[in-house]
Write an enzyme that holds these catalytic residues in place. Structure first.
Site, mmCIF file in Angstrom:
data_model
loop_
_atom_site.group_PDB
_atom_site.id
_atom_site.type_symbol
_atom_site.label_atom_id
_atom_site.label_comp_id
_atom_site.label_asym_id
_atom_site.label_seq_id
_atom_site.Cartn_x
_atom_site.Cartn_y
_atom_site.Cartn_z
ATOM 1 N N GLU A 25 0.852 -1.148 0.250
ATOM 2 C CA GLU A 25 -0.004 -0.228 0.236
ATOM 3 C C GLU A 25 0.807 1.183 0.023
ATOM 4 O OE1 GLU A 25 -2.481 -3.178 2.458
ATOM 5 O OE2 GLU A 25 -0.467 -2.368 2.126
ATOM 6 N N CYS A 56 0.058 1.494 7.336
ATOM 7 C CA CYS A 56 -0.457 1.856 5.967
ATOM 8 C C CYS A 56 -1.963 2.567 6.249
ATOM 9 C CB CYS A 56 -0.993 0.459 5.094
ATOM 10 S SG CYS A 56 0.626 -0.352 4.720
#
Length: 126
Positions: A25, A56
């Site tokens: 991510e 993330c």
């Protein structure tokens, strides 16, 4: 370019790059920011194989993404020996009670950088 379809992919590079922040991510956010030449990804959507870990998740909020679609969840990740769920459980605990010591150093000038930032007239807000 916002509004057009942009595909910026990210692959988990943690072990290849010896970088614990190189989650897929984060790598996708970095690639999209570079392609769009901005740190603000408003108008963008992230698709990922698993519910993002807390790191993330923070990056997603900092990037101001509009939405996140994910397949597996943090419990699924925990069954595969990933720490996501454990870290999610640690976040709401007061810092001094977490399993990793977090020690507050109450310095007299601790807020000076924030005061300086707040007084700047030429800053780029983010």
């Amino acid at each position: 370019m916002k509004g057009d379809e942009l595909i910026a992919t990210g692959v988990n590079r943690v072990t290849d790059d010896c970088d614990p922040t190189a989650h897929a991510e984060v790598m996708a956010i970095r690639a999209a920011c570079q392609k769009l030449k901005t740190f603000d990804l408003s108008g963008c959507t992230l698709y990922t194989s698993c519910e993002p870990c807390p790191m993330c998740l923070g990056a997603i909020y900092w990037a101001r993404l509009d939405a996140v679609y994910y397949a597996a969840n943090r419990v699924d990740a925990a069954h595969a020996d990933f720490d996501d769920d454990f870290i999610y459980q640690e976040v709401p605990i007061s810092p001094e009670k977490r399993s990793l010591p977090f020690i507050h150093l109450p310095l007299d000038n601790a807020i000076e950088p924030f005061a300086l930032w707040g007084s700047l007239t030429n800053k780029v807000p983010y």
